[in-house]
Design an enzyme around this catalytic site. Structure first.
Site, short mmCIF file in Angstrom:
data_model
loop_
_atom_site.label_atom_id
_atom_site.label_comp_id
_atom_site.label_asym_id
_atom_site.label_seq_id
_atom_site.Cartn_x
_atom_site.Cartn_y
_atom_site.Cartn_z
CB CYS A 295 -0.97 0.01 1.18
SG CYS A 295 -0.19 -0.19 2.79
CD GLU A 328 -3.37 -2.04 -1.17
OE1 GLU A 328 -3.22 -3.00 -0.38
OE2 GLU A 328 -3.61 -0.88 -0.77
#
Length: 336
Positions: A295, A328
């Site tokens: 992330c 992400e």
């Protein structure tokens, strides 16, 4: 420079093909929203760290947006609910069922628990009350999310990590499945409540999943039990303890299971934004295939720079958090 250009530029040293970017709608996507409460409004802070007062938030799922102003009216009209309330959290599943958590700087009395039950019945939602060392739930304190595409049930509590983007979660799971070829067993670090553990278990002989968060492990255990999955074992272990287990230590929490009896063909890591520490890097270097879910593209690139014996075989970007600097990454690295 926007985040997509910056991320793809950094990754280009390791991957020469075009990188697919999966976009999200800019609004109505978040199934998890955490807000303050002050002066009869929900609150959050803008980019300049200035407080913003609001009665709903556009990035939230529509079911949450619909509830927010109605719940605010109920709270503002009830001194018992309002007094010393400082945070209100919302979570919803794909079936539009909502879990609301009201967090207080006071002890929870029986009267306020009755008020929570009334709200629960009125809006057909689950309501949690929290204060220091106390929790009350109108339900069972777990929200079930049915991911029909993969035939799984994922559970979350009001304080466990859960992927927040309603639209992109199934696409991320599908991408990890597309990586799989010649599978034996899977080792998973930072497994959370089983977002990848459960669907991937259908493609591996056995899965050993580890996670240090107690709440997440409880959620995973419930899913495994209800789905009657036989090939997943799990343990509440930190990355340091996984390293010790691979070196032969058998923890009581592993029920005397020896991790070295597995034939791991893949390892999956899904760390926090801080990425992987050197100890975890040393662990995953032992495996042929690494599925790395990240992330934070900067810590991701920092980490794969340390995996020199691996090549980046496949990667996609998922804009989980539109209108922010975050995104992400789902990727596969294999030994050259």
């Amino acid at each position: 420079m926007n985040k997509f250009i910056k991320a793809t530029s950094l990754i280009s040293n390791h991957y020469k093909d075009n990188i697919k970017i999966n976009l999200s709608p800019p609004y109505n996507y978040r199934s998890r929203v955490e807000l303050g409460y002050k002066n009869n409004f929900f609150t959050m802070y803008d980019k300049n760290k200035e407080i913003v007062y609001l009665d709903k938030i556009k990035i939230a799922r529509p079911c949450i947006q619909k509830l927010m102003p109605n719940l605010l009216k109920i709270i503002n009209a009830n001194e018992l609910l309002k007094k010393r309330l400082f945070q209100i959290n919302f979570r919803s599943n794909r079936q539009n069922h909502i879990l609301v958590t009201l967090i207080y700087h006071k002890k929870l009395c029986e009267k306020i628990k009755l008020e929570a039950d009334k709200i629960s019945i009125l809006y057909k939602i689950d309501v949690n009350l929290r204060s220091k060392n106390e929790i009350y739930s109108s339900g069972d304190n777990m929200l079930a999310d049915y991911i029909d595409e993969f035939g799984i049930i994922l559970y979350q509590t009001d304080n466990s990590f859960y992927q927040p983007n309603h639209f992109l979660l199934p696409k991320m799971i599908s991408k990890t499945i597309s990586f799989l070829d010649k599978t034996d067993d899977l080792l998973e670090l930072y497994c959370g409540s089983g977002t990848f553990t459960l669907p991937l278990s259908k493609y591996f002989n056995n899965v050993f999943a580890t996670e240090s968060n107690r709440q997440s492990i409880k959620c995973l255990a419930r899913s495994i039990s209800e789905l009657n999955i036989q090939n997943i074992l799990y343990s509440r272990l930190s990355s340091e303890e996984v390293s010790e287990a691979l070196n032969g230590r058998i923890f009581r929490r592993m029920n005397k299971m020896n991790i070295n009896t597995y034939n791991f063909s893949h390892v999956l890591v899904d760390p926090p934004r801080s990425g992987l520490n050197d100890e975890v890097i040393d662990i995953i270097k032992k495996f042929k295939n690494i599925i790395y879910v990240s992330c934070d593209y900067e810590t991701y690139v920092r980490d794969i720079n340390k995996l020199k014996e691996f090549s980046l075989k496949n990667i996609e970007i998922f804009d989980q958090f539109p209108n922010t600097e975050h995104l992400e990454i789902v990727s596969l690295l294999s030994k050259q």
